[in-house]
Design a protein around this motif. Structure first.
Motif, PDB file in Angstrom:
ATOM      1  N   UNK B 163       0.780  -1.145  -0.127  1.00  0.00           N
ATOM      2  CA  UNK B 163      -0.018  -0.093   0.035  1.00  0.00           C
ATOM      3  C   UNK B 163       0.941   1.391  -0.019  1.00  0.00           C
ATOM      4  N   UNK B 164       1.996   1.177   0.839  1.00  0.00           N
ATOM      5  CA  UNK B 164       3.021   2.352   0.684  1.00  0.00           C
ATOM      6  C   UNK B 164       3.569   2.715  -0.390  1.00  0.00           C
ATOM      7  N   UNK B 229      -3.388  -0.943 -11.178  1.00  0.00           N
ATOM      8  CA  UNK B 229      -2.372  -1.913 -10.697  1.00  0.00           C
ATOM      9  C   UNK B 229      -2.688  -2.169  -9.446  1.00  0.00           C
ATOM     10  N   UNK B 230      -2.779  -1.140  -8.702  1.00  0.00           N
ATOM     11  CA  UNK B 230      -3.170  -1.147  -7.216  1.00  0.00           C
ATOM     12  C   UNK B 230      -4.186  -2.067  -6.944  1.00  0.00           C
ATOM     13  N   UNK B 231      -5.171  -2.131  -7.514  1.00  0.00           N
ATOM     14  CA  UNK B 231      -6.292  -2.686  -7.167  1.00  0.00           C
ATOM     15  C   UNK B 231      -6.106  -4.317  -7.420  1.00  0.00           C
ATOM     16  N   UNK B 232      -5.396  -4.499  -8.342  1.00  0.00           N
ATOM     17  CA  UNK B 232      -4.837  -5.824  -8.808  1.00  0.00           C
ATOM     18  C   UNK B 232      -3.903  -6.483  -7.789  1.00  0.00           C
ATOM     19  N   UNK B 233      -3.033  -5.813  -7.342  1.00  0.00           N
ATOM     20  CA  UNK B 233      -2.062  -6.157  -6.356  1.00  0.00           C
ATOM     21  C   UNK B 233      -2.502  -6.302  -5.085  1.00  0.00           C
ATOM     22  N   UNK B 234      -3.341  -5.525  -4.682  1.00  0.00           N
ATOM     23  CA  UNK B 234      -3.812  -5.456  -3.231  1.00  0.00           C
ATOM     24  C   UNK B 234      -5.051  -5.828  -3.048  1.00  0.00           C
ATOM     25  N   UNK B 235      -5.286  -7.047  -2.207  1.00  0.00           N
ATOM     26  CA  UNK B 235      -6.585  -7.345  -1.955  1.00  0.00           C
ATOM     27  C   UNK B 235      -6.624  -7.455  -0.318  1.00  0.00           C
ATOM     28  N   UNK B 236      -8.007  -7.566  -0.202  1.00  0.00           N
ATOM     29  CA  UNK B 236      -8.267  -7.696   1.378  1.00  0.00           C
ATOM     30  C   UNK B 236      -7.744  -6.889   2.262  1.00  0.00           C
ATOM     31  N   UNK B 237      -7.400  -5.264   1.840  1.00  0.00           N
ATOM     32  CA  UNK B 237      -7.064  -4.332   2.940  1.00  0.00           C
ATOM     33  C   UNK B 237      -8.507  -3.810   3.312  1.00  0.00           C
ATOM     34  N   UNK B 238      -8.149  -3.341   4.639  1.00  0.00           N
ATOM     35  CA  UNK B 238      -9.501  -2.701   5.294  1.00  0.00           C
ATOM     36  C   UNK B 238      -9.772  -1.528   4.910  1.00  0.00           C
TER      37      UNK B 238
END
Lengths: 264, 249
Positions: B163-164, B229-238
């Protein structure tokens, strides 16, 4: 399985001391700690915050080093991390992006064991702690108690020789905590792992332990080792029984004497 | 969208009513016509800019993430590189542009270099923050599993930092567009920045505005690419959940 001499303790802690250097000051965290834990025994380290319980536990499995003394497991001196162990911390330490089941299987992945062979076991363990149907949930969808159950499953999936728990239920509400104590006892009775449990709850220590190592405030030393010979499985009702409260009273008095607790 | 259309309407009306000279502020209709008729030229020149942005940004990512990783693991490297990094950042890079022309001429290289330099810093800093935000207990857990440094990096540190890292990417990609345009301003024979300079020289304000619109579009495009790209790589973040529960607080 470790080759343990029939008579010797599985975990052998000998005259361990630990100093912390904080700026100019040297803090004596642990002072001359010696005790042994037998195979299959449930032992609690009970003491006030900051008495070095956690540090002591970390030294036992080689995650931190001691300044003097040594820890041995199965007769072997611990100089580097001992890995035949499962650890539960106060915080669940689940990875946000992994489902409950994937978090449990992290243990297997890191150990480079065949994950495929452990999937069934992971599901069974999760079911055993009441998380059937939650295998594919992500951590943010689980309650605090559920996350800690997942963490417990992760600590057990590889069938370790030793189970270490560092105030695992410290952040949970009283009701969830009672339930977790019951569940932990049940699981422990089934598997009979050697368990070391760090807590500052007198109640919890008496309820769960075969023996309680009561520690003094900093610098942490052993105040007393108490054998809890109450029959198992123990029930919540038993907490009101005089045999049970005899232990809690005794320990509370001990903490009074040590100045940890004071009457108002 | 509607508010944007209203603004355009007011703009058009004002310019016509007060008869504002075209070289000061051209009417939107004129700009639109320009965009339509000069479409091939703009497309071709943006391609030059876009290539520079992509290469510069990719380079910044390819160097920035490993650099931040090295800074985490090597105290020696961190101490050595940090002053250099900081100096390179506080130094106004626009001032370097003329030098780049002297050294590297008018081609792609000085543009890429400028883009790289300007987008490198946020990537390093945010990656560093992300990699450091790992909880020590998580690392202890990995050690108790007999895990290697390699495993703890790939399974824990890097995903924790994502995320950072993407936060850094978002800042860096907008900087990258600026970097390329600035380089084209100062000295280049191609690209939207070059068109801007050329049009301004001819007092062709319509083309200036049209080029700016192209730049805005390119900026948006890149930014959204990073978000996807962010949405593809990061899942399950609150993040979404905390937004919902926080009710806008």
């Amino acid at each position: 399985m470790l080759d343990v001499a029939a008579t010797g303790p599985l975990i052998d802690v000998r005259s361990i001391s630990k100093l912390f250097q904080t700026g100019e000051e040297t803090v004596h965290a642990l002072r001359d700690i010696t005790f042994g834990i037998s195979q299959g025994e449930f032992v609690s380290l009970l003491g006030p915050s900051g008495c070095g319980k956690t540090t002591l536990m970390m030294i036992m499995v080689g995650l931190t080093s001691a300044n003097t003394g040594e820890a041995r497991i199965g007769g072997r001196r611990i100089d580097e991390p001992f890995t035949d162990v499962g650890i539960v911390f106060q915080t669940p330490e689940l990875l946000d992006w992994r489902t409950a089941q994937e978090n449990v299987l992290l243990q297997i992945e890191i150990r480079r064991l065949p994950v495929r062979n452990y999937i069934e076991r992971a599901r069974a363990l999760l079911a055993q702690v009441g998380l059937e149907g939650f295998e594919n949930k992500l951590p943010f969808e689980l309650s605090g108690g559920m996350k800690q159950r997942v963490a417990l499953c992760r600590a057990l999936i590889h069938d370790p020789e030793i189970l270490l728990m560092d105030e695992p239920f410290g952040a949970l509400d009283a009701l969830t905590r009672d339930q977790m104590n019951l569940d932990l006892q049940r699981i422990w009775l089934e598997k009979r792992k050697t368990a070391v449990f760090v807590t500052h709850s007198i109640d919890e220590a008496v309820f769960l332990s075969d023996r309680i190592i009561v520690m003094t405030p900093r610098p942490g030393a052993i105040a007393e080792i108490i054998k809890v010979d109450l029959p198992r499985p123990r029930t919540l009702d038993q907490k009101d029984a005089p045999e049970f409260s005899a232990f809690t009273k005794h320990i509370r008095k001990r903490f009074m004497d040590l100045g940890v607790l004071k009457d108002g | 969208m509607l508010s944007l259309l209203c603004c355009l309407g007011v703009w058009e009306a004002t310019v016509r009513y007060f008869d504002v000279p075209v070289y000061l502020i051209p009417a939107p209709s004129l700009i639109a016509t320009k965009l339509m008729t000069a479409y091939p030229l703009f497309l071709q020149e943006s391609l030059h800019s876009v290539i520079s942005i992509i290469i510069g940004f990719t380079l910044a990512v390819a160097v920035g993430i490993p650099a931040a990783t090295l800074m985490i693991y090597s105290e020696w490297f961190r101490r050595g590189i940090y002053p250099i990094l900081l100096t390179a950042q506080v130094l106004p890079k626009v001032a370097l542009a003329p030098l780049f022309i002297v050294w590297f001429g008018f081609g792609l290289l000085p543009k890429v270099l400028m883009t790289f330099l300007i987008s490198f810093f946020p990537i390093v800093i945010d990656t560093l923050t992300g990699l450091n935000s790992v909880r020590p207990e998580s690392l202890m857990l990995i050690r108790s599993m007999g895990g290697s440094r390699w495993q703890s990096f790939w399974k824990i540190r890097l995903p924790t930092a994502l995320p950072s890292i993407f936060g850094g990417f978002k800042v860096a990609i907008t900087f990258a567009v600026v970097g390329t345009i600035v380089a084209e301003f100062v000295g280049s024979d191609h690209g939207l920045g070059y068109i801007l300079v050329l049009a301004r020289g001819n007092l062709d304000t319509v083309t200036v505005f049209a080029a700016i619109l192209w730049l805005i579009a390119i900026g948006f495009l890149f930014y959204f690419a990073v978000e996807v790209a962010e949405r593809i790589f990061i899942r399950g973040r609150a993040a979404r959940r905390s937004h919902e529960l926080g009710a806008g607080l």
